[in-house]
Scaffold this motif. Structure first.
Motif, PDB file in Angstrom:
ATOM      1  N   LYS A   8      40.823   0.462 -32.854  1.00 26.53           N
ATOM      2  CA  LYS A   8      41.578   1.410 -33.679  1.00 26.53           C
ATOM      3  C   LYS A   8      42.295   2.467 -32.846  1.00 26.53           C
ATOM      4  O   LYS A   8      43.004   3.303 -33.391  1.00 26.53           O
ATOM      5  N   THR A   9      42.098   2.456 -31.524  1.00 23.85           N
ATOM      6  CA  THR A   9      42.814   3.403 -30.667  1.00 23.85           C
ATOM      7  C   THR A   9      43.793   2.633 -29.777  1.00 23.85           C
ATOM      8  O   THR A   9      43.644   1.432 -29.569  1.00 23.85           O
ATOM      9  N   ASP A  10      44.776   3.342 -29.266  1.00 24.65           N
ATOM     10  CA  ASP A  10      45.754   2.725 -28.373  1.00 24.65           C
ATOM     11  C   ASP A  10      45.299   2.703 -26.923  1.00 24.65           C
ATOM     12  O   ASP A  10      45.909   2.040 -26.091  1.00 24.65           O
ATOM     13  N   THR A  11      44.227   3.422 -26.610  1.00 19.63           N
ATOM     14  CA  THR A  11      43.735   3.476 -25.225  1.00 19.63           C
ATOM     15  C   THR A  11      43.277   2.085 -24.812  1.00 19.63           C
ATOM     16  O   THR A  11      42.440   1.480 -25.474  1.00 19.63           O
ATOM     17  N   ASN A  12      43.868   1.564 -23.713  1.00 21.93           N
ATOM     18  CA  ASN A  12      43.492   0.209 -23.308  1.00 21.93           C
ATOM     19  C   ASN A  12      43.041   0.109 -21.856  1.00 21.93           C
ATOM     20  O   ASN A  12      42.880  -0.982 -21.337  1.00 21.93           O
ATOM     21  N   TRP A  13      42.833   1.252 -21.212  1.00 20.59           N
ATOM     22  CA  TRP A  13      42.246   1.204 -19.876  1.00 20.59           C
ATOM     23  C   TRP A  13      41.673   2.564 -19.501  1.00 20.59           C
ATOM     24  O   TRP A  13      42.058   3.586 -20.063  1.00 20.59           O
ATOM     25  N   MET A  14      40.731   2.511 -18.559  1.00 18.65           N
ATOM     26  CA  MET A  14      40.203   3.738 -17.964  1.00 18.65           C
ATOM     27  C   MET A  14      39.944   3.488 -16.489  1.00 18.65           C
ATOM     28  O   MET A  14      39.697   2.356 -16.066  1.00 18.65           O
ATOM     29  N   LEU A  15      40.015   4.564 -15.721  1.00 20.58           N
ATOM     30  CA  LEU A  15      39.777   4.511 -14.290  1.00 20.58           C
ATOM     31  C   LEU A  15      38.715   5.539 -13.946  1.00 20.58           C
ATOM     32  O   LEU A  15      38.826   6.703 -14.316  1.00 20.58           O
ATOM     33  N   MET A  16      37.664   5.089 -13.249  1.00 23.47           N
ATOM     34  CA  MET A  16      36.593   5.971 -12.788  1.00 23.47           C
ATOM     35  C   MET A  16      36.714   6.113 -11.276  1.00 23.47           C
ATOM     36  O   MET A  16      36.766   5.102 -10.571  1.00 23.47           O
ATOM     37  N   GLU A  17      36.758   7.345 -10.807  1.00 24.71           N
ATOM     38  CA  GLU A  17      36.823   7.618  -9.374  1.00 24.71           C
ATOM     39  C   GLU A  17      35.704   8.564  -8.990  1.00 24.71           C
ATOM     40  O   GLU A  17      35.166   9.290  -9.832  1.00 24.71           O
ATOM     41  N   GLY A  58      48.542  -0.479 -20.619  1.00 24.33           N
ATOM     42  CA  GLY A  58      48.044  -1.787 -20.219  1.00 24.33           C
ATOM     43  C   GLY A  58      47.801  -1.940 -18.726  1.00 24.33           C
ATOM     44  O   GLY A  58      47.709  -0.967 -17.973  1.00 24.33           O
ATOM     45  N   PHE A  59      47.680  -3.192 -18.320  1.00 26.05           N
ATOM     46  CA  PHE A  59      47.324  -3.516 -16.941  1.00 26.05           C
ATOM     47  C   PHE A  59      48.303  -2.942 -15.911  1.00 26.05           C
ATOM     48  O   PHE A  59      47.875  -2.403 -14.893  1.00 26.05           O
ATOM     49  N   PRO A  60      49.625  -3.009 -16.153  1.00 23.68           N
ATOM     50  CA  PRO A  60      50.553  -2.425 -15.166  1.00 23.68           C
ATOM     51  C   PRO A  60      50.337  -0.919 -14.979  1.00 23.68           C
ATOM     52  O   PRO A  60      50.369  -0.418 -13.850  1.00 23.68           O
ATOM     53  N   ASP A  61      50.112  -0.209 -16.057  1.00 24.80           N
ATOM     54  CA  ASP A  61      49.870   1.230 -15.990  1.00 24.80           C
ATOM     55  C   ASP A  61      48.573   1.514 -15.225  1.00 24.80           C
ATOM     56  O   ASP A  61      48.522   2.402 -14.374  1.00 24.80           O
ATOM     57  N   PHE A  62      47.538   0.746 -15.514  1.00 23.91           N
ATOM     58  CA  PHE A  62      46.260   0.886 -14.808  1.00 23.91           C
ATOM     59  C   PHE A  62      46.463   0.720 -13.298  1.00 23.91           C
ATOM     60  O   PHE A  62      46.014   1.538 -12.496  1.00 23.91           O
ATOM     61  N   LYS A  63      47.149  -0.342 -12.897  1.00 26.34           N
ATOM     62  CA  LYS A  63      47.363  -0.616 -11.470  1.00 26.34           C
ATOM     63  C   LYS A  63      48.118   0.514 -10.782  1.00 26.34           C
ATOM     64  O   LYS A  63      47.868   0.809  -9.620  1.00 26.34           O
ATOM     65  N   ASN A  64      49.034   1.161 -11.482  1.00 25.62           N
ATOM     66  CA  ASN A  64      49.807   2.262 -10.900  1.00 25.62           C
ATOM     67  C   ASN A  64      48.934   3.457 -10.524  1.00 25.62           C
ATOM     68  O   ASN A  64      49.349   4.303  -9.741  1.00 25.62           O
ATOM     69  N   HIS A  65      47.740   3.543 -11.089  1.00 22.86           N
ATOM     70  CA  HIS A  65      46.846   4.663 -10.819  1.00 22.86           C
ATOM     71  C   HIS A  65      45.882   4.406  -9.654  1.00 22.86           C
ATOM     72  O   HIS A  65      45.146   5.303  -9.253  1.00 22.86           O
ATOM     73  N   LEU A  66      45.877   3.198  -9.110  1.00 16.09           N
ATOM     74  CA  LEU A  66      44.996   2.870  -7.995  1.00 16.09           C
ATOM     75  C   LEU A  66      45.583   3.424  -6.701  1.00 16.09           C
ATOM     76  O   LEU A  66      46.777   3.279  -6.447  1.00 16.09           O
ATOM     77  N   LYS A  67      44.744   4.048  -5.900  1.00 22.37           N
ATOM     78  CA  LYS A  67      45.204   4.689  -4.668  1.00 22.37           C
ATOM     79  C   LYS A  67      44.601   3.998  -3.453  1.00 22.37           C
ATOM     80  O   LYS A  67      43.436   3.586  -3.474  1.00 22.37           O
ATOM     81  N   GLU A  68      45.379   3.906  -2.384  1.00 24.15           N
ATOM     82  CA  GLU A  68      44.946   3.221  -1.162  1.00 24.15           C
ATOM     83  C   GLU A  68      43.729   3.862  -0.507  1.00 24.15           C
ATOM     84  O   GLU A  68      42.955   3.191   0.152  1.00 24.15           O
ATOM     85  N   ASP A  69      43.567   5.175  -0.684  1.00 23.59           N
ATOM     86  CA  ASP A  69      42.466   5.874  -0.018  1.00 23.59           C
ATOM     87  C   ASP A  69      41.300   6.178  -0.949  1.00 23.59           C
ATOM     88  O   ASP A  69      40.429   6.980  -0.627  1.00 23.59           O
ATOM     89  N   LYS A  70      41.252   5.521  -2.110  1.00 29.95           N
ATOM     90  CA  LYS A  70      40.190   5.767  -3.093  1.00 29.95           C
ATOM     91  C   LYS A  70      39.427   4.493  -3.412  1.00 29.95           C
ATOM     92  O   LYS A  70      39.985   3.395  -3.446  1.00 29.95           O
ATOM     93  N   ALA A  71      38.158   4.682  -3.681  1.00 28.46           N
ATOM     94  CA  ALA A  71      37.326   3.629  -4.263  1.00 28.46           C
ATOM     95  C   ALA A  71      37.173   3.993  -5.733  1.00 28.46           C
ATOM     96  O   ALA A  71      37.052   5.172  -6.073  1.00 28.46           O
ATOM     97  N   ALA A  72      37.208   3.008  -6.588  1.00 27.10           N
ATOM     98  CA  ALA A  72      37.181   3.299  -8.020  1.00 27.10           C
ATOM     99  C   ALA A  72      36.704   2.071  -8.788  1.00 27.10           C
ATOM    100  O   ALA A  72      36.593   0.970  -8.247  1.00 27.10           O
ATOM    101  N   PHE A  73      36.448   2.293 -10.063  1.00 25.73           N
ATOM    102  CA  PHE A  73      36.116   1.210 -10.978  1.00 25.73           C
ATOM    103  C   PHE A  73      37.030   1.355 -12.190  1.00 25.73           C
ATOM    104  O   PHE A  73      37.310   2.472 -12.633  1.00 25.73           O
ATOM    105  N   GLY A  74      37.489   0.234 -12.693  1.00 26.43           N
ATOM    106  CA  GLY A  74      38.368   0.270 -13.851  1.00 26.43           C
ATOM    107  C   GLY A  74      37.864  -0.630 -14.952  1.00 26.43           C
ATOM    108  O   GLY A  74      37.124  -1.590 -14.707  1.00 26.43           O
TER     109      GLY A  74
END
Length: 148
Positions: free
Chosen positions: A20-29, A47-63
């Protein structure tokens, strides 16, 4: 070597899972390079393209990403992807802890069809992720082929 999870992670996880929400991804850093505390760094509706744009080369994260997959109009379903991200410039000690911390992340992020570990965005090809999700669904109505 345990990781602490911010309370907002569970809330964001449920938001991504909620049809029921439009939120379709989250990023934990990680809060910083020195502590083992994960926080919600971002959520989104792109969506997936937007999620990927938030990934940083110097960060470890979970999505955690929701994707609507289906072989036809009648069989469209939401499927979920858990991503372990370790950018190519992440420090050695952080890299070493990721494999242990994923277990804690899974204590909150429990429902997913596919788990992917990636160190560069090329490893997160959306077409290949969709194919993995279709395979996880079991049925192969459109006879997709792959090298997997």
């Amino acid at each position: 070597m345990s990781v602490q999870l911010d309370a907002n992670i569970a809330t964001a996880y449920e938001d991504v899972r909620n049809d029921k929400t439009d939120t379709n991804w989250m990023l934990m850093e990680y809060v910083d390079d020195k502590t083992d505390v994960l926080k919600v760094a971002a959520t989104g509706t792109g969506g997936f393209p937007d999620f990927k744009n938030h990934l940083k080369e110097d960060k470890a994260a979970f999505g955690f990403v929701r994707k609507v997959i289906g072989n036809d109009e009648l069989s469209k379903r939401a499927k979920f992807v858990l991503v372990s991200w370790c950018g190519p410039k992440v420090k050695v000690m952080r890299k070493a802890k990721l494999s242990v911390h994923i277990a804690e992340v899974k204590s909150v992020v429990k429902n997913f069809a596919v788990e992917i570990s990636a160190q560069n965005v090329e490893e997160l090809n959306e077409t290949e992720v969709d194919l993995l999700l279709k395979k996880a669904m079991g049925a192969n109505y459109d006879r997709q082929s792959s090298q997997y």
